[in-house]
Design an enzyme around this catalytic site. Structure first.
Site, PDB file in Angstrom:
ATOM      1  N   CYS A  76       0.803  -1.222   0.000  1.00 33.37           N
ATOM      2  CA  CYS A  76       0.000   0.000   0.000  1.00 33.37           C
ATOM      3  C   CYS A  76       0.842   1.281   0.000  1.00 33.37           C
ATOM      4  CB  CYS A  76      -1.013  -0.030   1.134  1.00 33.37           C
ATOM      5  SG  CYS A  76      -2.386   1.092   0.812  1.00 33.37           S
ATOM      6  N   HIS A 112      -3.407  -5.347   2.111  1.00 33.57           N
ATOM      7  CA  HIS A 112      -2.929  -4.995   3.432  1.00 33.57           C
ATOM      8  C   HIS A 112      -2.912  -6.126   4.427  1.00 33.57           C
ATOM      9  CE1 HIS A 112      -1.899  -1.052   4.463  1.00 33.57           C
ATOM     10  NE2 HIS A 112      -2.848  -0.510   3.763  1.00 33.57           N
TER      11      HIS A 112
HETATM   12  N1  GLN Z   1      -1.944   6.930   2.256  1.00 31.82           N
HETATM   13  C1  GLN Z   1      -2.111   6.081   1.121  1.00 31.82           C
HETATM   14  C2  GLN Z   1      -3.501   6.142   0.496  1.00 31.82           C
HETATM   15  O1  GLN Z   1      -4.467   6.418   1.154  1.00 31.82           O
HETATM   16  C3  GLN Z   1      -1.747   4.662   1.489  1.00 31.82           C
HETATM   17  C4  GLN Z   1      -2.678   4.135   2.537  1.00 31.82           C
HETATM   18  C5  GLN Z   1      -2.308   2.825   3.056  1.00 31.82           C
HETATM   19  O2  GLN Z   1      -1.143   2.438   3.175  1.00 31.82           O
HETATM   20  N2  GLN Z   1      -3.348   2.140   3.452  1.00 31.82           N
HETATM   21  O3  GLN Z   1      -3.641   5.903  -0.679  1.00 31.82           O
END
Ligand code: GLN
Length: 241
Positions: free
Chosen positions: A93, A189
């Site tokens: 992510c 994730h």
């Molecule tokens: N901040 C990034 C987004 O919202 C990655 C988020 C995350 O790692 N869940 O796209």
């Protein structure tokens, strides 16, 4: 045999328990009698890339990604070198987005490592859902959970998988993540590897082969529970389409 796993910036990049992926690497090595060492590198720590066989770069909020960006700048050249020499990386992510050229949020542009030719732009609507993919690397579909505001354009890079259910890189292209050399970048994730032992073993085998020779093969593990859970999830989401 032994593998050394570097966990980059767990003080900043560890959303939804991305650290569980480290435990999965360690357990699946131990179950085969292979030694594992984990080195957490907190922001600002000096990183000895030559000592590492696998790197995990987890997810983070936009704010944390912005802080991490300054540390990444300092290690950019060495990180690129590590990847080009076949070093194994799992980037999740926020970490996945930072493998690319930039992540443009509502307010600013966060510079990435530029390891792969991808770029990400923030949009108001977050993409939050379970996700099922078919990756050419594995027979078994990949299952997981995604939660991101960024939309990633992977240009001509090789995607990690084709989205069967969920959003993936950008809702539209029907692709998820990227694969480059021994790097997997993905929006999936949390417990990605415990849920998908095929990905864990793929990365472990690549790391062992790089270190000890192409002929190294990991012994099969039963994984009955994981396979049953995978069948169940794949069927559930296929029925919802
Ligand atoms: N901040 C990034 C987004 O919202 C990655 C988020 C995350 O790692 N869940 O796209």
């Amino acid at each position: 045999m032994k593998l050394v796993i570097g966990h980059l910036y767990p003080d900043l990049l560890n959303l939804y328990g991305d650290r569980g992926n480290i435990q999965c690497f360690v357990k699946r090595l131990e179950w085969r009698g292979i030694e594992a060492e984990v080195i957490p590198y907190l922001s600002g720590d000096e990183i000895d890339f030559s000592a590492l066989d696998i790197i995990l770069l987890g997810g983070g909020s936009d704010r944390e990604q912005e802080i991490v960006c300054a540390y990444l700048k300092e290690i950019k050249a060495e990180f690129i070198d590590y990847v080009e020499q076949g070093g194994v990386v799992l980037a999740v992510c926020g970490g996945y987005q930072l493998l690319g050229k930039y992540y443009k949020t509502k307010e600013k542009t966060i510079e990435g490592l530029g390891i792969v030719d991808i770029s990400t732009k923030w949009e108001e609507k977050r993409l939050v859902d379970n996700i099922v993919l078919k990756s050419e690397l594995f027979d078994m579909p990949v299952t997981g959970f995604e939660n991101h505001g960024g939309r990633t354009d992977i240009g001509s890079c090789t995607p990690f998988g084709k989205v069967l259910y969920g959003n993936g890189n950008d809702e539209k292209s029907e692709y998820e993540g990227i694969v480059y050399k021994n790097v997997i970048g993905t929006y999936l994730h949390g417990p990605l590897l415990p849920k998908n032992p095929q990905i864990c073993d793929y990365l472990l085998e690549r790391a062992l082969q790089k270190k000890y020779g192409e002929e190294v093969r990991l012994k099969e593990l039963p994984d009955e529970m994981e396979k049953n859970a995978n069948d169940y999830i794949v069927k559930t989401y296929a029925d919802m389409l």
